[in-house]
Scaffold this motif. Sequence first.
Motif, short mmCIF file in Angstrom:
data_model
loop_
_atom_site.label_atom_id
_atom_site.label_comp_id
_atom_site.label_asym_id
_atom_site.label_seq_id
_atom_site.Cartn_x
_atom_site.Cartn_y
_atom_site.Cartn_z
N CYS A 157 0.83 -1.21 0.00
CA CYS A 157 0.00 0.00 0.00
C CYS A 157 0.86 1.25 0.00
O CYS A 157 0.57 2.24 -0.69
N LEU B 46 -1.59 -1.11 -5.18
CA LEU B 46 -2.88 -1.39 -4.53
C LEU B 46 -3.55 -2.63 -5.11
O LEU B 46 -4.27 -3.34 -4.39
N CYS C 271 -5.71 -0.29 4.94
CA CYS C 271 -6.02 -0.58 3.53
C CYS C 271 -7.21 0.26 3.05
O CYS C 271 -7.20 0.77 1.92
#
Length: 607
Positions: free
Chosen positions: A258, A263, A289
């Motif tokens: 991340c 992603l 997240c």
Amino acid sequence: MPPTRIPLDGLWRCLCPSIESIASRAPAKCVRPRQNSILRPRRGDGTFGILRGRAFHTSGRRREETSTAEASNGDTTHDNAGLIRYERGSPRRNDHPLDAASTHQIHDRLSQLKTTPDSFDAIIETVRYLISVRGEKPAVTHYDALIRANCDAEKGSVAAVKRLLEDMKETNVGPNSELYHAALQILAIHPDYLLRSQILEEIKRNWFGLSPDGWHSLIAGLIRDRQYEAATDKLEQMQNDGIRVQPWLYDIFMFQLCEAGELDEAFKLLTFRFDDHRKQIHPSVWYYCLDKFSHAFHYEGTTFIWKYRVANGYLNPSDGICANALNVAARFADPILATSAVRLLSSRRTTLSPFHYEALLASYVGSDDMKTAFRIIGVIEKAGFVPDSAMARPIFVHLTTSPELPSIAWKILEEQFESGHNVHTVAVNVVIEATTANGHFLEAMSLYKDLHNICKSGPNTDTFNVLLQGAEKAQNKDHAMFLASEMLALGVKADFLTYDRLIMICLRDDDYEDAFNYLHEMITVGKDKFENGMKGWWIRCGTATELARRCIKEGDPRARHIIEEMRRRGQYNPAYTYYADKLSAELDKKATKGEASKWSDEIGVAS
């Protein structure tokens, strides 16, 4: 030629159990320590060798700090690989705490220290004592302990591990699998790509295998080195081999993915963990997240976490994450996500701002739910905000995608009015604007005439500005004059944009004198008002350019003053310099200075 010395290793003891008794009967010889040995003091190190502290570092910064410190000390080879600098028989302190323990007990203590945090100094002191006091020869056990001591993030160093491995080769001390695993553990903290490759090659060459802990250390080191593709491959290999991956490794990997903006890979790993062992995912991982996904407009990740954690009440995101989720819903036309985010914000008694409603409206428009979109405009008004044309931009963009949509939207407004809902002027204006944008100006005029039947508040300045824009595109001056008279009859005040568009419409006519009449009225009405950072109203750059061009074409001396005012306001177009100068020279022969100055005084510009 000196006789060849045969090392008594485990293989000798296995093949010849009596080798110990044979060796004990051989005359003992004093073998001097090797000059480059890690266990022998180097010049300038002192008798006991001071251990230098090390700050927390990455491998690159550590090398710079080490080289700087070594250069200042004048010893380029000094590192904590030379941890033990006692000579055999050298003076030592009396009453050492380990004097009362047996050698076996000391080795047990050393084994415990290997797995004890913050035991760097204790391991060093214990190995020193075994070598200098108990007279043990350097063995793989000692090197393993010294390597594991470098797990300390502050005092440890990969340079020390390299020196220890080199020293083992020089002293013919063969490393074992445990030592290689210790080195991989160090490289997970102090990464070094070349050393890691060397260790993996030696493990393969010696037919050693990686234990589960070794796999974790290897992947953690690759992650620390930002080699995410290699780490992913090794992780998949672990999964295929049936090796259980600890949750902390997954967590670290997801955090780093991340942080690096990978992603899609983080989302794949999250869904795999959710399907495999969802209870092992820590709440902080879910929260982090969701923050990253929503901030980066990652729709799949945002909706996945929102559905399985937020909607069920397991996760309580912040107001900022809710706002990000609203933006994601607006971009990807997800009214369910938008409504859930707004409901969550409202439950906290958080005052919703106009941008919250704008995102909510955009999500419904994107899903082609125009009825709810128009009702949201009324909700904005009930919340104490004044809706404007900017809030209705998503509706305008949607209605201009097809010529039939404005008429359908108008029918929706009529139905809502008949159902008792208040139809706001902004909703009417956006439908009229979309109609004119589609090239149906006469239809827009008919909608204006029907406006009073569904909108109690009636038209406003924006309504007439939209219609005047359509009249200018259609070059219909008659309807423009009708709209101007309507504004006077209804008491709707004109703004600078209204005058600007009336001037543009008049410029299309053969007799453009009305354009200067509206310009004079515009300057008079707006002389005390500010627009575009300057005092006094003035036409836009495009309109001023067209006015100057028309004057130049007609030989009108007022062109010079238009151009001068454009220059003063930063609107001057250099493309007209040649034509303006040529015209000025011709006009000077025909017009007097007094006539030009008179007009310039009227409109407030310098001659």
